[in-house]
Design an enzyme around this catalytic site. Sequence first.
Site, PDB file in Angstrom:
ATOM      1  N   GLU A 118       6.787   0.384   0.834  1.00 56.72           N
ATOM      2  CA  GLU A 118       8.249   0.465   0.843  1.00 56.72           C
ATOM      3  C   GLU A 118       8.810   0.268  -0.566  1.00 56.72           C
ATOM      4  O   GLU A 118       9.810   0.903  -0.944  1.00 56.72           O
ATOM      5  CB  GLU A 118       8.840  -0.577   1.800  1.00 56.72           C
ATOM      6  CG  GLU A 118       8.401  -0.451   3.248  1.00 56.72           C
ATOM      7  CD  GLU A 118       8.860   0.830   3.926  1.00 56.72           C
ATOM      8  OE1 GLU A 118       9.503   1.670   3.280  1.00 56.72           O
ATOM      9  OE2 GLU A 118       8.566   0.996   5.127  1.00 56.72           O
ATOM     10  N   HIS A 121       8.473   3.523  -2.194  1.00 57.56           N
ATOM     11  CA  HIS A 121       9.511   4.445  -1.718  1.00 57.56           C
ATOM     12  C   HIS A 121      10.818   4.205  -2.478  1.00 57.56           C
ATOM     13  O   HIS A 121      11.464   5.159  -2.928  1.00 57.56           O
ATOM     14  CB  HIS A 121       9.755   4.246  -0.219  1.00 57.56           C
ATOM     15  CG  HIS A 121       8.576   4.579   0.632  1.00 57.56           C
ATOM     16  ND1 HIS A 121       8.565   4.383   1.995  1.00 57.56           N
ATOM     17  CD2 HIS A 121       7.358   5.101   0.330  1.00 57.56           C
ATOM     18  CE1 HIS A 121       7.396   4.757   2.481  1.00 57.56           C
ATOM     19  NE2 HIS A 121       6.650   5.197   1.482  1.00 57.56           N
ATOM     20  N   TYR A 125      13.079   6.759  -5.153  1.00 58.67           N
ATOM     21  CA  TYR A 125      14.488   7.168  -5.130  1.00 58.67           C
ATOM     22  C   TYR A 125      15.133   6.977  -6.504  1.00 58.67           C
ATOM     23  O   TYR A 125      15.889   7.832  -6.971  1.00 58.67           O
ATOM     24  CB  TYR A 125      15.254   6.367  -4.071  1.00 58.67           C
ATOM     25  CG  TYR A 125      14.633   6.425  -2.699  1.00 58.67           C
ATOM     26  CD1 TYR A 125      14.171   7.628  -2.173  1.00 58.67           C
ATOM     27  CD2 TYR A 125      14.480   5.282  -1.928  1.00 58.67           C
ATOM     28  CE1 TYR A 125      13.570   7.689  -0.921  1.00 58.67           C
ATOM     29  CE2 TYR A 125      13.896   5.328  -0.672  1.00 58.67           C
ATOM     30  CZ  TYR A 125      13.435   6.531  -0.178  1.00 58.67           C
ATOM     31  OH  TYR A 125      12.844   6.575   1.062  1.00 58.67           O
ATOM     32  N   GLU A 185      12.398   3.343  10.989  1.00 56.36           N
ATOM     33  CA  GLU A 185      11.378   4.156  10.322  1.00 56.36           C
ATOM     34  C   GLU A 185      11.064   5.450  11.072  1.00 56.36           C
ATOM     35  O   GLU A 185      10.574   6.401  10.462  1.00 56.36           O
ATOM     36  CB  GLU A 185      10.096   3.343  10.155  1.00 56.36           C
ATOM     37  CG  GLU A 185      10.263   2.102   9.307  1.00 56.36           C
ATOM     38  CD  GLU A 185       8.961   1.569   8.758  1.00 56.36           C
ATOM     39  OE1 GLU A 185       8.515   2.102   7.724  1.00 56.36           O
ATOM     40  OE2 GLU A 185       8.399   0.640   9.363  1.00 56.36           O
TER      41      GLU A 185
END
Length: 345
Positions: A118, A121, A125, A185
């Site tokens: 995570e 992730h 971004y 999720e």
Amino acid sequence: MHTVSKRTLMDKTAPNRSTGIINGKSSNVLNWDDVRFPWAYPKYKKMLSNFWTPFEINMAQDIKQFPNLSEAEQDTFLKIIGLLALLDSIQTDYAGKVADYLTDSSLNALMIMLAQQEVIHNHSYSYVLSSLVSKQKQDEVFEFWRTEPILERRNDFVVRGYRDFVEQPNVEHLLKSIVFDVILEGLFFYSGFAFFYHLARNQKMVATSTMINYINRDEHIHVDLFVKIFKEILNEYPEYKKKLEPFVQQTFLQAAELEIEWARYIIGHRIDGIFINEVEDYIKFYANVRANQLGYDRPFEGYRKNPLRWIKAYEEVDLGKSDFFEQKSRQYTKVNYVDNGFDEL
């Protein structure tokens, strides 16, 4: 109401192999050849083999293309990135909190790996935004969750479910928080994923869609992990299976409504080539998939087939072949979600 106790740092009197998934005894020594759940080590290997970083993704072509997207496409692109950044930030923290209460050290290890993914992730971004827009705009995107009322409703919905477990850790709140995790999720990402795959289908922002593909793959694994944990807890506390049934049904119905509201707002009729009615059906289809995975009745009558079948080409890539994005050769094993019942129910 059953409470849950935190795993001890070390227990000399307990076996290495835990005596329960929660509220059990374990030395907290991790020996992969002596763990309670036979699925834990294969899951570990799968998560390990899927390791990636944003640095692998070449953004050069996307940098050229972004200014040429329509105003609506740019706005949707940035708002979805803002949403994903918030959701994955929550997930990093939530995974660590769940890990504290899982007795088996192998499951604690899997939660730590999940939390690390995570973090990657979220980094991705920032990586995408820093490539495409100014620092001022990047900061604005990371503030969308404070300023968009529809986002606020969605986020509050999940955060409330997590907060109950964090503030009052007991078996029921843990199980309910896992339902919210599966929604986050396994449902709340999906209209956003559809948008990025639609761009890639039209040869737009292909590098960003490669990153989304990696994240999508990770999220499938995360959902499956939490589903396994949910079912193992119910095996040890079977009285909660029936008790949670109305909650699961109502929560998935509400989650689908919130995701549809978001899809109408960010996609609606302003993105050429995406039909909002199909996206709404896609959301209801995945709400059915996820409720069924958890072992409960599907909340929506019908919706047994994926209405956006073209997305499968973007979710699945054969072992060792250069993928359709032409970004890199992906050395990982294809997971066929059709065979797993994810495409037809």
